[in-house]
Each structure stands twice: as C-alpha cells, then as structure tokens.
Design a protein around this motif. Structure first.
Motif, PDB file in Angstrom:
ATOM      1  N   PHE A 197       0.827  -1.207   0.000  1.00  0.00           N
ATOM      2  CA  PHE A 197       0.000   0.000   0.000  1.00  0.00           C
ATOM      3  C   PHE A 197       0.862   1.259   0.000  1.00  0.00           C
ATOM      4  O   PHE A 197       0.447   2.309  -0.470  1.00  0.00           O
ATOM      5  N   ALA A 198       2.068   1.138   0.552  1.00  0.00           N
ATOM      6  CA  ALA A 198       2.968   2.282   0.581  1.00  0.00           C
ATOM      7  C   ALA A 198       3.468   2.591  -0.825  1.00  0.00           C
ATOM      8  O   ALA A 198       3.534   3.750  -1.244  1.00  0.00           O
ATOM      9  N   ALA A 199       3.817   1.550  -1.558  1.00  0.00           N
ATOM     10  CA  ALA A 199       4.523   1.733  -2.827  1.00  0.00           C
ATOM     11  C   ALA A 199       3.585   1.839  -4.018  1.00  0.00           C
ATOM     12  O   ALA A 199       4.037   2.018  -5.149  1.00  0.00           O
ATOM     13  N   SER A 200       2.273   1.758  -3.775  1.00  0.00           N
ATOM     14  CA  SER A 200       1.359   1.594  -4.907  1.00  0.00           C
ATOM     15  C   SER A 200       1.299   2.813  -5.834  1.00  0.00           C
ATOM     16  O   SER A 200       0.794   2.706  -6.949  1.00  0.00           O
ATOM     17  N   SER A 201       1.834   3.982  -5.403  1.00  0.00           N
ATOM     18  CA  SER A 201       1.804   5.120  -6.336  1.00  0.00           C
ATOM     19  C   SER A 201       3.194   5.383  -6.923  1.00  0.00           C
ATOM     20  O   SER A 201       3.393   6.354  -7.632  1.00  0.00           O
TER      21      SER A 201
END
Lengths: 245, 243
Positions: free
Chosen positions: B174-178
């Motif tokens: 969820f941290a890296a999803s962007s």
C-alpha cells in the motif's frame, strides 16, 4: 424447573472427521455433571461449543435459556468457563487479571473490588494476589483460571479439567468448593480422574469417539460391571468403540 | 464501548509490562533521528521545517508498526487466551476495536516522544507550526492504517514472526502503490489498476498532510481504510477463532 444447560444434537466435523457426533444432554440446577472420556473423545470440543468458542456443524446449545450462537452475549454472561489449560495473561498480576475480568463483566468501583476479593478468597489466592501470573506454579495458575470463572457467581459453570496439575490438598479444596456451590448452579466438569466423579458428581456422562455411551449417576454406572469399579466400566465402554473404528 | 476500552487498557498495559514497548520506542526514536539528521540533512538544508522528518517517517512505520501489531492476536492464540477472551461477554467487534485502540495509543505515545524535533526546529528558526501539526495528524492516521492492516494479519496466525513479515509486505504494497516502479508495471500489464493503485496509496495521502493541508477526503480515506481492515479483522477472528 427447566434445565440451565440444554444441548441438542450437537455435532462438530473437522473436514471428514466427526469429533462430536449428535451429543445431547441437559443439566439442571443442583446437578454436577462429570464429563468423562478418553483423550480425543470430544470432551473439550463439546465444551468449546457450549461456551460459544467453536461454531457447531449441527445442533444447538442453550445456557440459562439463551442460545449460545444466536444470543451469544446473554449466554456468556450466565456462564463461567474454565478453558482447557486454564489460560491467562502471564504478564499480569493475579489481582490485575481478575480486575480485568471484573471490568469486562461490567463491575466497577467498589463492586468490582468486592467481586475480586470474593474470588481470591474462594480459590485461596490471597497470598499471591500481587504476584505476576508468569511466576506462579501450575496449580496456582489453574486456580487463577477458576477464580476468573467464579468471579461473577454465574448460574452455569463449565470447567475443563479443573483439578489438573493440583496437588492432593488443592484437589480436595477445589472439590469441596464445587460441592459447596453445587446447590445453586448447574456445573459441568470434564476430567479423566474417575475418583473425582465419585467424589463430586451427581451424574456422569461418558463419551467415546464423539458419542455419548453412558449417562447415569456414578453409582449406577459402577453397577454396570461385576467388579463395581467405575474404572472397569469406563474401560469397557470406551475401549470397544475405538477398536471398532 | 466500555468493554473495548477495558480491553484497550489491558493491552496497553501489556506493552509496557514487557521490554517490547521500551525497545520499540528507543529504536523508533534512534532510527527517526538518524534518518532525519544524517540522511535527511536536517541542518544543511537551512530550512526551518520538519520535511526530512516526515519524509522518512512512513518508511520507518512500514518497518516498525507491524512490530507493534504482530502480538495482538497471534499471542492470544499461542497462549490460548483467545478462548478465554472470546467466551467472555465481549462482542467480536469490541475486542477488535479495543486491541486496535491500544496499539494506536501506543503509536501516539511514540510519536509524541519525537517532540525534541519540534523544539529543535523552533529554536533554530521560525517554522510554520501549523504545517508541522498537520504532518503529525497525517502521521497518526498513517500509523492507524498500517496498524489496522497488521492487526488483521496478526489474527491469521499464532506465529508472531509470520504476522510481522506478512504485515510488512502488505504495508509495503500500500505504501509503494503510487511509485513509478509499480505504476509503470501496472501500466504495461493491467492499465485499469493504475488509477486504483494510485488512489489506494497511503503515502500520497500522507504527503498532502505534510504540506500542511488537511483535506476531508483524505481523512475520510484513512477512516474508511482503517474501518475496512478492522472489519476484515473481525471476520478473521470470527471465522478462525478456534483454529
């Protein structure tokens, strides 16, 4: 008077294995039911279903008239339950743990203190009240579990091996305590100590391979074998289904 | 609600009854300090703000927040106390919320102990303390999001190490999803997911807070994110309670 514990056709399957197979019985106020059976017979699973911890595959259970699935909170309020192994939080003190239970059970302030004192007194835990549970011996921990179950003076007590790990004196005390409380409650205790059944139970149920194979008073059960020994009856009843299976 | 608070109090006491709490707080502060002052070049930047502090905070959270949640349910399973807890007159939801609250309050305490950063930056210059406050609000919400993930995963297992590793992995997702790495990959293979992944990125939401902007939609995002994972947690507890 209707029974405080009613179990009808309670069944639990784990995959293809049937741990408890259509067990039915009821326990009225004043009765102390000994729940007997060899290891793996389904005692603990039945008790867990009665306490609402395991969801039954079939059948129902009621505590003080409340269905343990549909009316779970009301059923659990009427129940004092000692789970297998008497689990408790090791980092807490005995008193801290009982205060936590009291608060969960809705007691606050002076009433909570009175309940905790009463439970400590009943189970002879006063000398170790400030001790961390992780520093206690097995017998003391078992009594902490018992104190937790008795704290709210419930009409129904379900105790999974309440005297396991206790020394003979402590066993005697716990049995005396159960006998004292018996008239006002419906009590189920599981055990494989047969002398305990003769000592405290008004009735005994033997289960083997998930089925009830006997339901009678200890004296009636003992008469089922020429020797008049409960142990012989137990072996005769529980050894054969295992062989057949 | 009262039982949830009772459970939260017990759980919070449990943190401080063992060295876990102290080890966590010391490591968190050391890590956060080292990253802010050394890697973040706090002094060389010559700017009176906490941008380097908030830049590294999410990554420290990805690594450390699962250490707070790993014991929540896994430990109950290992000790067998889950059988006690779930046969007391406590709703599943109250138990889940109580445990989550304890972990959240613990995180808030750890965050509050970073106050020397705020004092330092105020002594050296005159920062916009409103921006800093917004950053802290964002940090608390971000911690809540990761805690909710970690708590739900902790309910799946009785092994704390498994709970920790899985939680770090999911939080990282969820941290890296962007991040370009992820969006490029999705763009090539599943373009529909690019927008969704970007929207679910907790880091992008957190960034808005660190710029001093508290937007209702971001707060609602975090609230629903936490709510969703607490719901998952309740389901997992109910379905796997006796496993």
């Amino acid at each position: 008077m209707s029974a405080l514990i009613e179990i009808e056709g309670l069944t639990k399957r784990f995959g293809g294995f049937t741990a408890v197979d259509h067990v039915s019985f009821s326990v009225a106020r004043g009765e102390v039911l000994g729940f007997l059976g060899p290891n793996g017979a389904g005692k603990t699973t039945t008790m867990r279903m009665l306490a609402g911890f395991i969801t039954p595959s079939e059948g129902r259970a009621r505590i003080d008239g409340h269905d343990v699935q549909d009316d779970a909170l009301a059923a659990r309020r009427a129940l004092g339950f000692l789970p297998e192994g008497a689990p408790s939080y090791p980092e807490m003190t005995v008193e801290g743990f009982l205060r936590f239970i009291a608060s969960i059970r809705g007691y606050h302030g002076g009433e909570a203190s009175a309940r905790v004192e009463h439970a400590l007194g009943l189970t002879a835990l006063v000398p170790v009240r400030m001790q961390g549970i992780d520093t206690l011996s097995k017998g003391f921990r078992r009594r902490v579990g018992l104190a937790q179950a008795l704290l709210h003076d419930p009409p129904v007590l379900v105790l999974d091996e309440p005297t396991d790990g206790l020394d003979p004196n402590q066993k005697h005390e716990v049995r005396a305590l159960i006998t004292r409380m018996a008239p006002s409650k419906a009590i189920v205790i599981s055990t494989h100590i047969l002398e305990e059944v003769a000592a405290v139970c008004t009735r005994a149920i033997i289960i083997a391979a998930g089925r009830v194979v006997a339901d009678a008073t200890p004296a009636e059960l003992a008469r089922q074998h020429p020797s008049g020994e409960l142990e012989d009856v137990f072996r005769a009843l529980t050894a054969s289904p295992a062989k057949a299976a | 609600m009262r039982t949830a608070l009772t459970i939260a109090r017990r759980e919070l006491g449990g943190y401080f009854a063992t060295p876990v709490a102290w080890v966590f707080i010391v490591i968190f502060l050391l890590l956060q300090g080292a990253l802010t002052f050394n890697l973040g070049q706090f002094f060389d930047r010559n700017q009176a703000d906490l941008a380097p502090f908030f830049e590294f905070l999410p990554w420290v959270f990805v690594l450390l927040v699962p250490a707070i949640t790993m014991r929540l349910w896994a430990e109950e399973r290992r000790l067998g106390t889950i059988e006690l807890l779930l046969t007391l007159p406590v709703g599943r939801g109250a138990a889940v919320v109580g445990k989550f609250l304890a972990a959240w309050v613990f995180c808030a305490i750890a965050l509050a102990l970073t106050f020397p950063f705020v004092i330092t930056v105020n002594l050296l210059g005159s920062p916009d303390n409103g921006v800093i406050a917004a950053g802290y609000v964002g940090a608390l919400l971000l911690a809540g999001a990761f805690l909710a993930i970690g708590a739900a995963i902790s309910a799946l297992t009785k092994n704390q190490v498994i709970a920790f590793v899985l939680s770090v992995a999911v939080c990282f997702l969820f941290a890296a999803s962007s991040f370009p790495l992820v969006t490029d990959f999705l763009g090539r293979n599943a373009p529909v997911l690019v927008g969704i992944a970007g929207r679910l990125s907790v880091f992008a939401r957190f960034d808005t807070f660190t710029r001093g902007v508290i937007e209702a939609r971001d707060v609602i995002f975090f609230a629903s994110f936490i709510g969703f994972w607490l719901f998952v947690n309740t389901l997992v507890v109910e379905l796997r309670k006796a496993d």
